[in-house]
Structures are given as structure tokens and as C-alpha cells.
Design a protein around this motif. Sequence first.
Motif, PDB file in Angstrom:
ATOM      1  N   SER A   1       0.837  -1.203   0.000  1.00 25.93           N
ATOM      2  CA  SER A   1       0.000   0.000   0.000  1.00 25.93           C
ATOM      3  C   SER A   1       0.868   1.247   0.000  1.00 25.93           C
ATOM      4  O   SER A   1       1.939   1.286   0.599  1.00 25.93           O
ATOM      5  CB  SER A   1      -0.914   0.011   1.217  1.00 25.93           C
ATOM      6  OG  SER A   1      -0.160  -0.012   2.408  1.00 25.93           O
TER       7      SER A   1
ATOM      8  N   LYS B   1       0.636   4.844   1.365  1.00 28.34           N
ATOM      9  CA  LYS B   1      -0.178   5.595   2.330  1.00 28.34           C
ATOM     10  C   LYS B   1       0.354   7.010   2.481  1.00 28.34           C
ATOM     11  O   LYS B   1       1.551   7.230   2.558  1.00 28.34           O
ATOM     12  CB  LYS B   1      -0.168   4.884   3.690  1.00 28.34           C
ATOM     13  CG  LYS B   1      -0.875   3.546   3.661  1.00 28.34           C
ATOM     14  CD  LYS B   1      -0.626   2.749   4.912  1.00 28.34           C
ATOM     15  CE  LYS B   1       0.737   2.112   4.852  1.00 28.34           C
ATOM     16  NZ  LYS B   1       0.962   1.183   5.982  1.00 28.34           N
TER      17      LYS B   1
ATOM     18  N   VAL C   1      -4.869   5.178   2.691  1.00 26.20           N
ATOM     19  CA  VAL C   1      -4.345   4.355   1.598  1.00 26.20           C
ATOM     20  C   VAL C   1      -4.642   5.059   0.280  1.00 26.20           C
ATOM     21  O   VAL C   1      -5.804   5.227  -0.106  1.00 26.20           O
ATOM     22  CB  VAL C   1      -4.969   2.946   1.616  1.00 26.20           C
ATOM     23  CG1 VAL C   1      -4.441   2.126   0.447  1.00 26.20           C
ATOM     24  CG2 VAL C   1      -4.686   2.265   2.944  1.00 26.20           C
TER      25      VAL C   1
ATOM     26  N   VAL D   1      -2.611   0.954  -4.195  1.00 24.78           N
ATOM     27  CA  VAL D   1      -2.168  -0.385  -3.836  1.00 24.78           C
ATOM     28  C   VAL D   1      -1.472  -1.005  -5.047  1.00 24.78           C
ATOM     29  O   VAL D   1      -1.969  -0.923  -6.174  1.00 24.78           O
ATOM     30  CB  VAL D   1      -3.344  -1.258  -3.377  1.00 24.78           C
ATOM     31  CG1 VAL D   1      -2.872  -2.692  -3.134  1.00 24.78           C
ATOM     32  CG2 VAL D   1      -3.982  -0.671  -2.129  1.00 24.78           C
TER      33      VAL D   1
ATOM     34  N   GLN E   1      -8.203  -7.098  -2.989  1.00 23.20           N
ATOM     35  CA  GLN E   1      -7.533  -5.799  -2.835  1.00 23.20           C
ATOM     36  C   GLN E   1      -8.418  -4.815  -2.076  1.00 23.20           C
ATOM     37  O   GLN E   1      -7.941  -4.063  -1.219  1.00 23.20           O
ATOM     38  CB  GLN E   1      -7.172  -5.244  -4.225  1.00 23.20           C
ATOM     39  CG  GLN E   1      -6.472  -3.883  -4.145  1.00 23.20           C
ATOM     40  CD  GLN E   1      -6.007  -3.408  -5.506  1.00 23.20           C
ATOM     41  OE1 GLN E   1      -5.662  -4.216  -6.376  1.00 23.20           O
ATOM     42  NE2 GLN E   1      -6.015  -2.092  -5.690  1.00 23.20           N
ATOM     43  N   GLN E   2      -9.728  -4.826  -2.404  1.00 19.17           N
ATOM     44  CA  GLN E   2     -10.648  -3.920  -1.711  1.00 19.17           C
ATOM     45  C   GLN E   2     -10.735  -4.243  -0.226  1.00 19.17           C
ATOM     46  O   GLN E   2     -10.745  -3.347   0.624  1.00 19.17           O
ATOM     47  CB  GLN E   2     -12.042  -4.020  -2.358  1.00 19.17           C
ATOM     48  CG  GLN E   2     -13.054  -3.028  -1.791  1.00 19.17           C
ATOM     49  CD  GLN E   2     -12.651  -1.587  -2.017  1.00 19.17           C
ATOM     50  OE1 GLN E   2     -12.232  -1.230  -3.120  1.00 19.17           O
ATOM     51  NE2 GLN E   2     -12.749  -0.757  -0.981  1.00 19.17           N
TER      52      GLN E   2
ATOM     53  N   GLU F   1      -7.638  -2.943   1.463  1.00 16.40           N
ATOM     54  CA  GLU F   1      -7.668  -1.496   1.660  1.00 16.40           C
ATOM     55  C   GLU F   1      -8.551  -1.124   2.855  1.00 16.40           C
ATOM     56  O   GLU F   1      -8.197  -0.218   3.637  1.00 16.40           O
ATOM     57  CB  GLU F   1      -8.156  -0.805   0.388  1.00 16.40           C
ATOM     58  CG  GLU F   1      -7.172  -0.909  -0.772  1.00 16.40           C
ATOM     59  CD  GLU F   1      -7.724  -0.303  -2.060  1.00 16.40           C
ATOM     60  OE1 GLU F   1      -8.878   0.201  -2.019  1.00 16.40           O
ATOM     61  OE2 GLU F   1      -7.021  -0.335  -3.082  1.00 16.40           O
TER      62      GLU F   1
ATOM     63  N   GLU G   1      -7.139   0.664   6.266  1.00 18.87           N
ATOM     64  CA  GLU G   1      -7.634   1.968   6.702  1.00 18.87           C
ATOM     65  C   GLU G   1      -8.141   1.903   8.153  1.00 18.87           C
ATOM     66  O   GLU G   1      -7.878   2.811   8.946  1.00 18.87           O
ATOM     67  CB  GLU G   1      -8.764   2.418   5.773  1.00 18.87           C
ATOM     68  CG  GLU G   1      -9.240   3.836   6.075  1.00 18.87           C
ATOM     69  CD  GLU G   1     -10.235   4.326   5.051  1.00 18.87           C
ATOM     70  OE1 GLU G   1     -10.843   5.384   5.296  1.00 18.87           O
ATOM     71  OE2 GLU G   1     -10.419   3.665   4.015  1.00 18.87           O
TER      72      GLU G   1
END
Length: 575
Positions: free
Chosen positions: A204, A206, A211, A214, A242-243, A246, A250
Amino acid sequence: MELKIKPSKENTFPFGGFFIQNSSIKEWLKEIQQLNFSLDEIEVYPLPNTTPNSIWGCLILTQQTIDASRVGKNELCQQVNSLFFIPERTMVYPELLTSDLEKLFSTTQHVLHPTFGLVELPAPFNFEPLIQAPIEKYRDIFKPEPSNFRPDKVKTFQVKSVAPEDVLRNLEENVFPKHEKMPNKPLNLLEKAKLGIYRALFTSDKKNGKVEGVVRSGIMSKLEKLMNSFSKKEHQWADKLQQDFENLEERNQKKVDQLMDWLENNPEEALKYAIPLDDGTGRGELIKGQFDFARRWDTFSLFGGSGSALGGPTIDLGAHHDRLRAQYNKTAEELIKNGNYQKAAFVYLKLLKNNSLGAETLEKGGFYQEAATVYLKQVQNKEMAAHCYEKGRMTTEAIELYAELKKHEKVGDLYMSLQKKKEGISSYEKHVDQLTAKNKYVNASLVVRNKMGEEEKAQTLLIKGWDQNKEAYNCLNNYLSNVKEAQTLKREIEAIYANKVNDTNREIFLKVIHKEYRKNNEVKKDLKEMAYEIIAKQAVVNPTIVDELRKFNTDDREIRKDTIRFTRKRRKKNE
């Protein structure tokens, strides 16, 4: 003829003794002792009572002049002649002539008293057979406990220090904030495990705790290629993973965002949830893929060991590392501004791990023992620790550290402040030895003169510096400045010129006497003649020295022309 005693308003004859009315010989002795009479200076005559074989008292005769203030409650007696006595404020009736008295009382003492009449006193009483020295008995002698001395004037005082370990323990347990878990709900075990796996598949990017992007790792790319080789259909599973990554990342970062917000708005409350930073933070091993604040807190202690300093596991803060560091510094500055020095020191010591700033903050706040302990145990700066002990009136601890650092002058000053002159002088002597070993005779003489009070020794050091050509000008200049009387100064300068001036120091000597020439009118003439002689001798090897003549002849305009001509001639001759 019958002699009688009659009362009288006045005493006709001088006092020659007094009566003690008591039948006990023991009481006679007590009374004599109480009246401060010695048996060697008095005569005691027992007096009979009206009852047979009884005693009324005694008559005390003395050659000394006595009065009522000397005999206390007892009755004085008048001395009619050398052998006849009557009580005070009485008179004999009929009145006797001197010749009658000599006939009646010619051989022995007599006393006439209204109680017992006329009594002959053949011989004084001998007390010696009746007085015995007391038998000495053995007594246990007990030495009393030393009493508490209460001085009239307090000359110095000290603060009793606490062991350094106890000071650190008090900071850790009673002063610094206690850690608490953050109130928001953390990731559960399953989510932590998933985040740990995702971090092997995704990287990631950041910024400010969020984020921003990615990138799939090499492992994830190989896994996608493998899945696509089995089917030509488009698969959405990688995007979903991936979602999910994330979202978990977060949520994980929200703890840091919340901490930053609290540090900004309520720093004292936020300190309970803060995490320490070190050089490894943000670059080390992950803890179950999530910020474990409680575990991170326990890895730092003021007491050393495996959990202190930079040891223990670290957490991946990424960009938050620099944000937290900046916020911690800002928080510490704000706490100092509000006078919360101990909490500011907590930020430096436990969160930023900056022991030097922590110690400085405690010192600035007046917590001298705490500052000294941190300097000593965490920073390993004994001189600053001694300085803090000194400021905190823990003089004994300061002396020990200064002595270890061989700061003997400081040790001497502290001993003198404790009224321990012997120890102070001993320390000053060590410092003087240090200075003379470095050929710093002027400084050594100042210590001897101003702190040890030994003027003669100070002058000896200055002459030694002159003799050895070490700080020669300053040594001789200080030596002569300490001579106040003009004639003594003249003799000193002449003696030094005759015995201690040579080719190596002659020009230096000239500069010294020029300074004395400028300030001392009484010896100016002698110094000028001495300067002329020196310049004449030195001009053979150093012609330019003739310019010094002008300093001794400031009002002579022709001397400058003469010196210039002389210098030119010498220069041409040498060419």
C-alpha cells in the motif's frame, strides 16, 4: 556588781561574729557551708541553754569584717573588746570603762546574752574528730545519648537524596501517565490474520494515514497468472481481495489518526494511549499485521534490560512515524509552556527516547534530583548530573561526582560551603597541582590567594612562573600588582632585576616595569633609569628596542627623531 543586757536602737561596737541558734552540730556545719565560710577562717564556740546539759547554739568569730548581708538569718554580735561579745542592738548596763573591761575579761573569751546570761568560752570547738570523709562507692557511669544540637544560626543546609533507582521507579510508577487501551474497537483475530496475509500480496502507498494506492506484489501477480492459465474467464476475486485489504488497512490506521487528533486537542489525556518511537519504528517486524499499542508500550522502561532503549519488537507506522515524532515534539513544547515539566519529560524519555532533552526538561522545571538521575543513568553525563545535584542542594552527591571527574576546584568550593575548611583546602591544593602541571601559574596563584587565603604562597607561584618563563609577563605583572607599598615595590623590582633577569626575559621585564611606570609616580624615576640601562644593553642585539625610550619619555618630542636616526644607522651598518 551585776552586769545586764538592755535593748538599744543602735550598735555601739563593731561586729565581731554571729550566733547560730541550733542544738545540732551537723546543722552548724550546714549553715557555715551555706554562708561560704571555711573552718580555717573562723572559730566556733558552743553556747549552753538554760536547761542543764543542753546546747542553745554556737558563736562564730571571725577576723574578717562582716555585716548582715553575710550572715543570712542569723544574729550578729558586737565585739566590746577583744575578749567580750554581746548581741547586736544591745548595750551593757552598767556601762563599763575600758579599765573595767580589761580587769573582768583578761584571759578568756566571754559572751553576755539575754537568754543564757554570761558564759565563758575557754576554747574553740574542734570539728576534726567528728568529720569523716564519705566512703566512696562504686557507681556505674552511663554516657548520655548525643543531644540534638540546635544552632543559633544556620550556616548551610543540604537536601538528602534518594537512591537513583528509587527516583526512576517513582517517575515510572507515580509521575508518568499509566497506559490504557484506546477506546475504539480493534480488529479481531480473524481480521488481523487476514491483514497479515494481505500484506504479503499487496503493497500500500499511504499518505497522511490513508491508503492512496495499492500495488500487487510479485506473489499476487504469479497467483493471478496461474489462475488465468486454468480459465479464460475474467476473474474479479483479485479485485475483491484488494478492496478488502484497503478497508482493513484503513481501519488499522485509524488508531494513529485518533491518537494524532487527541495529542493536538487534549495532550495530557492522549499520553495514556501514545506509543514510543525509536530508530527501528516503521522499519521492523510487524505484530500480527496491526498496531498493538499495549504491547509496544511495555517494551520501554527507564530501568534498562531487554525491554528498554531500542530493544523489543517494532510496528510499521510508515509515513505516520514522522507525523507522530513532530506531534510529540509539539506536545512536549506545549507542556513546557504550561509548566508541566514532568509530563514533557515523559514525552522525551518514553515516547521520543531523547534522554538528553528529558533530563534538560526536568532540570528546567526544578526537578534536580530526577534530572541528575537521568543524566547519570540514561545519558551517562556525570558532569551534568553533578551540576543538578549542586543546584538541588544535594551537595554530598555533587562532591562525589566532581571528585570522580577531578574537578577539584569545584569540590573545594562545595566543601567550603559546608564549612569543611580542611577538606576544601585539600581539594584546592589538588587543583593548584593540576594548574601548575599545565604551567598555568597565574590561575594557580589566584586560587591560592582568593580561595585558600595564602598570599605568600601565591606570590611564590608567580615568581616560579617568571623563573620558568611560563606566562612570564602575566606572572610578574600580577606579582608586582600585589605589592601595595611604594618602597617595598621598589625593593622587589630591584631584587628581581639583579637576580632574575637575563637575556631571555630582559625585554619582557622592560614591558612589565613600563606598566608600573605608568601607574606609580613614586618610583617613576628609578624605573626610568632601569629602563635606560636595559635598552642600552639590549640595543646591541635588537636595535629596534630603542623605540621603547619614547614610552618612558612621552613629553620629549626629540626622542622620537633620535631613535629613528639610531635605528637607521644600525641598519646600514648591518647591511
